[in-house]
Structures are given as C-alpha cells and as structure tokens.
Design an enzyme around this catalytic site. Structure first.
Site, PDB file in Angstrom:
ATOM      1  N   GLU A 304       0.730  -1.468  -0.087  1.00  0.00           N
ATOM      2  CA  GLU A 304      -0.227  -0.224  -0.254  1.00  0.00           C
ATOM      3  C   GLU A 304       1.259   1.332  -0.204  1.00  0.00           C
ATOM      4  O   GLU A 304       0.622   2.098  -0.880  1.00  0.00           O
ATOM      5  CB  GLU A 304      -0.855  -0.236   0.923  1.00  0.00           C
ATOM      6  N   ASP A 308       1.258   3.834  -2.964  1.00  0.00           N
ATOM      7  CA  ASP A 308       0.997   5.676  -3.119  1.00  0.00           C
ATOM      8  C   ASP A 308       2.172   6.268  -2.859  1.00  0.00           C
ATOM      9  O   ASP A 308       1.478   7.495  -3.724  1.00  0.00           O
ATOM     10  CB  ASP A 308       0.136   5.500  -1.464  1.00  0.00           C
ATOM     11  N   SER A 559      -6.790   1.800  -4.881  1.00  0.00           N
ATOM     12  CA  SER A 559      -5.577   2.317  -3.704  1.00  0.00           C
ATOM     13  C   SER A 559      -4.792   3.084  -4.475  1.00  0.00           C
ATOM     14  O   SER A 559      -3.801   3.953  -4.416  1.00  0.00           O
ATOM     15  CB  SER A 559      -5.005   1.726  -2.828  1.00  0.00           C
ATOM     16  N   ASP A 602     -15.702  10.256 -19.949  1.00  0.00           N
ATOM     17  CA  ASP A 602     -16.774   9.878 -19.081  1.00  0.00           C
ATOM     18  C   ASP A 602     -16.377   8.208 -19.246  1.00  0.00           C
ATOM     19  O   ASP A 602     -15.902   7.909 -20.794  1.00  0.00           O
ATOM     20  CB  ASP A 602     -18.216   9.980 -20.234  1.00  0.00           C
ATOM     21  N   ILE A 603     -16.064   7.471 -19.200  1.00  0.00           N
ATOM     22  CA  ILE A 603     -16.083   6.009 -19.363  1.00  0.00           C
ATOM     23  C   ILE A 603     -17.793   5.769 -19.244  1.00  0.00           C
ATOM     24  O   ILE A 603     -18.870   5.385 -18.333  1.00  0.00           O
ATOM     25  CB  ILE A 603     -15.610   5.500 -17.888  1.00  0.00           C
ATOM     26  N   GLY A 621     -22.634   9.654 -18.255  1.00  0.00           N
ATOM     27  CA  GLY A 621     -22.741  10.664 -17.573  1.00  0.00           C
ATOM     28  C   GLY A 621     -22.430   9.544 -16.190  1.00  0.00           C
ATOM     29  O   GLY A 621     -22.008   8.842 -15.893  1.00  0.00           O
ATOM     30  N   ASP A 623     -21.994   7.781 -13.150  1.00  0.00           N
ATOM     31  CA  ASP A 623     -22.711   6.440 -13.318  1.00  0.00           C
ATOM     32  C   ASP A 623     -22.155   6.015 -11.638  1.00  0.00           C
ATOM     33  O   ASP A 623     -20.975   6.890 -11.325  1.00  0.00           O
ATOM     34  CB  ASP A 623     -23.020   5.792 -14.176  1.00  0.00           C
TER      35      ASP A 623
END
Length: 644
Positions: A304, A308, A559, A602-603, A621, A623
C-alpha cells in the site's frame, strides 16, 4: 444544503424525539443509538465487571452544524461570489463549538444523576464532556448493559447493544463513547505474532491486490494496456506540468502502521521510471509514534505505502515535497480519529484523547510503544490529502459516521481537498461482505454494502478504471471501468442524503437507469434517489508496476487511482498558488458543474459486480461505477485558473 444524515435509515433506531422538561426534571428516556448485530470477526465474551471503570465521553451537538453543507458550498461552488474564500481554524471553532445551553443541559443531567461536579470535565474544544465512571454507573446513566467482546485477533473491546438518554438530553448529544461503536483498532495476538489485520483503522485492511511479479522491458507507452507506469498516466490524463510554487504548495498521503514504505523500493522505482526522485524521500510526519517499520515486510505490509508514494511522488515530480502522514505505533496502531485529532484540535475529545476502548491512547506504556503525548491539532494538513483506507458504512453507526463526515467538511471549509478510495469490491463492501436484511454483514448476503468515508458528501470518492485490451493511450477513449482483479466500488449510501451539488447528475442516472436496477435488484440497494451516490471521479487502477521488496509487481486497486488524482489536483493547486490564488479546496461542487463537464472523460463500459449480482454498469454521464469519469489535466487546469 440539507443535513447529510438520512432520515430513512431502517436498521438503526435514532430515538431523537424530544420530551419537554423544566428545571432538573428528567424527561423519559429514549433510545439514542442501537445496533442490530455484532460486527464480523467479533464475539460476545461476558458481561463487563460492574466495578470496572472507564471514561464516559459525550460528543456534544455542535452549533450551526445543520448549515455546514451550505457554508461549504458557499466557498466551493464556482458560481458563488465567495468561491475560494476559505475559513481559518479559529473561524471553525467560533462557528461550530457547542452552545452553552447544550453544555449546561448535559452537565445538569449528570449532576441530577448523582455525579460529583468535580468529575465532570469539559474538553478544551468545548466539544466533549468527560466523566470517569464505573460500569455500574454508566449502565445506570445510559439504561444499558456493557459487555466485553473479543476479536479473532485476540483484541478485547467494551460495548453495549443500545443505550438511552433522557429526551431533553438526547437533543444535545451526537453520541456517547464507549457504546455501540466498533471502530476498534486490531492489535497483535502476542509479541511473537504479526498483526492479523494490517494497516487498517477499523475492522480490517482491504488494500491493493497483486497478480504477481514481472520483468520490465520495451517502450512503456506501447504497453500501457498491460503495464501502467507514470509515463502511461501522464499520457492518459495530459499531466505534463513542471511545478513552480512548491514552497507554497503541499500534498499529503496518509498511511497507518504497520503499513510502511521501503526507501530501497522507492529508489528502485525511481531509477526505472522517475529519475528525478533518485535520492528523494517523503517528508515523514509522525503521528502518535508512526514510523516506517521494517520488522514485517512483504506485499501485505509494504504494498500500500509503496504504491501510494511511488506514484504520488512521481506525478508531482521531485520538485514538490510530499508529506507522509504515518499514524500510530506498532503496539497501539491508529484509527481515522487518530489522524483527525492530529490535524484538527477541535475534533479531539477530552484533552486530546478519544475512546480508550478502541482509539489508541498515548503515552503507550507497552514495550515498544510511543511514549509521547497524543497529537491534538499539532499537524498542519496539506492542501490535498489522499487516503486509500476505508470502512464499510455499516461498521459505524449513523451518528458516528455523521460526526466524522462533518470533520471532513470543516477541512473543506479551510481549503483542503480530501480524497478517499471508493473500494475494490464492486457493490460489496470491504472483504466482499454484503448486507443481510437485519443489517449484519456476511459474504453470502445479497444487499449492497457501501463504503465509508466514500459515502460522506464532503469528501471526493475515487473509483478505478483500466485500459481496454489492446488499447493505446492515444485512442479517443482507451479506458473502461476496472474489471480485472478488482472492481470499482460504487453505489448509494444508507446513511447520508444526496448533496445539492450532485442532484442533477444522479437524477439523470435515476431517470434513465434507476427503475431498471430497482426491478432487477429489488431491495438490494437504496433506490430512493435521495441518498449520497459515489464515486465522484475515477482514474486508472489496474496493472500498476510497483517495486515491492526488491521486485516489480503488478498492482490493482482504487488504492492506485486515489493518489494519482491527488497528484493531479496538487499540480492544479501549484498553478493557482503561482497565480496568487487560493487552493481548490473541496472540489465536488466544481466538478459536478456544467462548466467542468468537458474536462472529465466519460467512462461508458464495464461494471462493478458483487453480492451475487452484476452490479451497476458504467453509462453515459455520472454512474455508480466510475462517477463523472477520468480527469483531463489541461482542461481542468484552464478552468480552475479561470476561477477567482
């Protein structure tokens, strides 16, 4: 903006009815908080001993807190004449500290119940009343029974199933500690065993996932559909920017011990993918004894933090210092409250402590424990704070979650951008747990389980995308919702009402798709259209190359996407600060505005399965899989620079 806490929570009785009283007369008791089940991995051991003692702490209702959403919108909405006019910490204290009436009401009730006045102490922030009591006294005060519970790790915890307050007192109290909350840190079984659950404030660590090691070769941009590097992310989001206001700017990444980064891994990554980081390291900000432990290593401990920092630091370049907020020592660990205490003195309970039954208390007398005082408002928050840890919303009570959520609103009022990962389990919660009809959590349940703080309307929740198979970063739309190894978490809160800034976007989705999903998954999700929806935004979260313990691994998760968004927003702040403007602060009202729609890609492909379902689909849009889409840095930069 209305109060964020929903009125339709079905499985927790709030018991807020007021009963008139005069003078010291005690009004009838009402249920203040109640839980319906013991959280996963905990079991009831016994009744607590009547003669045992502990500090009983009352979180006092704050003044003007019902207006906090409006205050935040006033400094965060692009159409507001006060956009960017952020508050000072003293402004926060002045506006929200509990009223004298609230303090007097709780104090007079305690006196009437036989508590000696010398035992009743008010915190310096005026936000908490503390009284040291025996279990017998606490049970009498709250009309409850205290039990001892045990976690599979061996940690013991004091709690009750429900508690009551007089009606006229209930109105002045957010919650009482200890009580029904299981916001417990998980300790080691003994000194010879590693922590069972690592790095997670609350009920377990559900960090990034890996599909194994790999060898690096060939041009990076030609492999972005299978291997993500900083170069891929810069190309995807147009993040080509050389910071110039680094002395004014700040970016912070939060980690919880025993999660830790390895400097050798950071340098291994730098030599291969980010040469300007060679010789660099994050600025360690130790909170309550937090440090980079090396006693335990491996992906579960270093994955982690390494992820990061390697990507967060690379994308802001070696010129911009990055603060590592490392919270908790190896013995006590830390919770979200530990971090909030450190950056906001008004949040600390009595003299800088929280509930000793679950929040770490310092100085820590245990061998190897932190011997200093507990941090309380002693750490300066960065302008952008990225956190890749979370609870399930159902782990906490509505009152407790609301109080913590309000603290994030206060940070937003001060110009701080708070980012949280949405989660990696689709419509399921951390650990793949879903909700049963009675509010309990299990892997076999079928109701969708939102994560927290992702559902708090005052933070920005970040989902995950991935490159489409065989796609190029130069394609018009190379990404879809992540459906490899992890699934971007998203859905609808059971606790928080929909914020004003989100109404239009979510209403469009509900009108187009909501009824269909309500019929397909009847009773499985909060389909009222009146609850906070998440995530807000997304970025790539799949196939990241991360150096971990001397080898490169492929890593997946929100993450990954969260510190990437944090780095991008930090570069926007750099440009604004260089132009003599304030940082962007709470971004949601801006990114949901029509003006910024063109700056988010947009995906429209992919979904987020969980709880025995296919979950929701990514659509045109907003989601509940990828939010508004992925950031396009050049467009966002121009639009934010145009704001005052």
């Amino acid at each position: 903006m209305r109060s964020p806490l929903l009125s339709f929570v079905s499985f927790v009785s709030l018991g807020l009815a007021l009963v008139a009283s005069a003078g010291p007369t005690i009004s009838p008791y009402v249920v203040h908080e109640k839980r319906t089940a013991i959280p996963p991995d905990w079991s009831l051991v016994r009744r607590h001993y009547a003669s045992s003692t502990f500090p009983l702490r009352f979180a006092l209702k704050q003044r003007n807190i019902e207006k906090i959403g409006d205050f935040l919108l006033d400094v965060s909405h692009p159409d507001s004449p006060n956009y960017g006019n952020h508050w000072t910490p003293s402004d926060i204290v002045y506006k929200f500290s509990p009223s004298s009436d609230t303090i007097d009401t709780v104090r007079e009730w305690l006196l009437s119940m036989g508590i000696d006045p010398l035992r009743i102490q008010l915190s310096p922030s005026r936000g908490w009343i503390n009284v040291d009591v025996s279990v017998e006294e606490a049970e009498h005060l709250l009309q409850t029974e205290y039990n001892v519970y045990k976690h599979v790790s061996g940690t013991e915890y004091v709690a009750c199933e429900a508690y009551h307050l007089p009606g006229h007192v209930s109105h002045h109290v957010d919650f009482v500690l200890p009580s029904v909350h299981f916001d417990a840190r998980i300790r080691r079984r003994d000194a010879n065993q590693p922590p069972i659950k690592v790095g997670q404030p609350g009920n377990g660590f559900d960090g990034p996932k890996t599909s194994g090691s790999l060898q690096i070769s060939g041009p990076q941009l030609e492999q972005c559909d299978t291997v993500i590097t900083p170069e891929c992310l810069r190309a995807l989001y147009g993040l080509y920017y050389d910071p110039i206001a680094t002395e004014k700017n700040s970016y912070g990444i939060v980690e919880y011990t025993p999660q830790s980064f390895l400097q050798s891994d950071l340098q291994m990554f730098a030599k291969n993918f980010s040469t300007d980081l060679i010789g660099e390291s994050p600025v360690l900000v130790s909170i309550d004894g937090g440090y980079n432990q090396t006693q335990y290593t491996g992906f579960s401990y270093n994955g982690e933090s390494n992820l990061d920092l390697q990507y967060g630091m690379s994308l802001v370049t070696g010129k911009q210092p990055v603060s590592l907020y490392q919270a908790g020592d190896m013995v006590e660990g830390a919770t979200f409250n530990t971090f909030l205490d450190a950056i906001d003195g008004s949040y600390c309970t009595f003299e800088g402590g929280d509930d000793p039954s679950f929040d770490p208390i310092y100085p820590d007398p245990a061998a190897g424990g932190y011997k200093g005082n507990e941090a309380c408002g002693t750490v300066k928050p960065a302008y952008v704070i990225s956190t890749s840890y979370s609870y399930n919303e159902a782990d906490l009570t509505p009152f407790y979650a609301a109080r913590q959520c309000e603290e994030y609103a206060k940070l937003g009022l001060q110009g701080i951008t708070v980012l949280y990962s949405s989660g990696d389990n689709g419509v399921a919660g951390n650990g793949g747990l879903c909700l049963n009809p009675d509010g309990t959590q299990s892997a076999s349940a079928t109701r969708f389980n939102p994560t927290f703080p992702a559902t708090c309307p005052y933070i920005t929740s970040v989902g995950a995308t991935m490159m489409k198979p065989n796609a190029s970063v130069h394609d018009a739309q190379p990404e879809q919702a992540c459906d490899e190894v992890i699934y971007s978490s998203g859905g609808f809160s059971n606790y928080f009402s929909i914020p004003d800034y989100q109404v239009d976007a979510v209403s469009c989705w509900m009108d187009e798709y909501g009824k269909e999903y309500a019929m397909e998954y009847p009773g499985a999700w909060n389909s009222t259209g009146r609850s906070r929806a998440y995530p807000d935004i997304s970025a790539n979260g799949a196939n990241y190359v991360v150096a971990v313990d001397g080898e490169f691994l492929l890593v997946y998760g929100t993450s990954a996407s969260t510190p990437v968004v944090g780095a991008l927003l930090t570069m926007v702040n750099d440009a604004r600060l260089a132009d003599g403007k304030n940082p962007i602060g709470f971004i949601n009202p801006v990114i949901y505005s029509s003006v910024f729609a063109s700056a988010l890609k947009d995906i429209t492909e992919g979904n987020n399965p969980g709880c025995g379902t296919n979950g929701f689909n990514a659509t045109v849009g907003w989601d509940p899989v990828t939010g508004l889409g992925t950031p396009q840095f050049p467009l966002l930069l121009a639009l934010w620079l145009a704001l005052p």
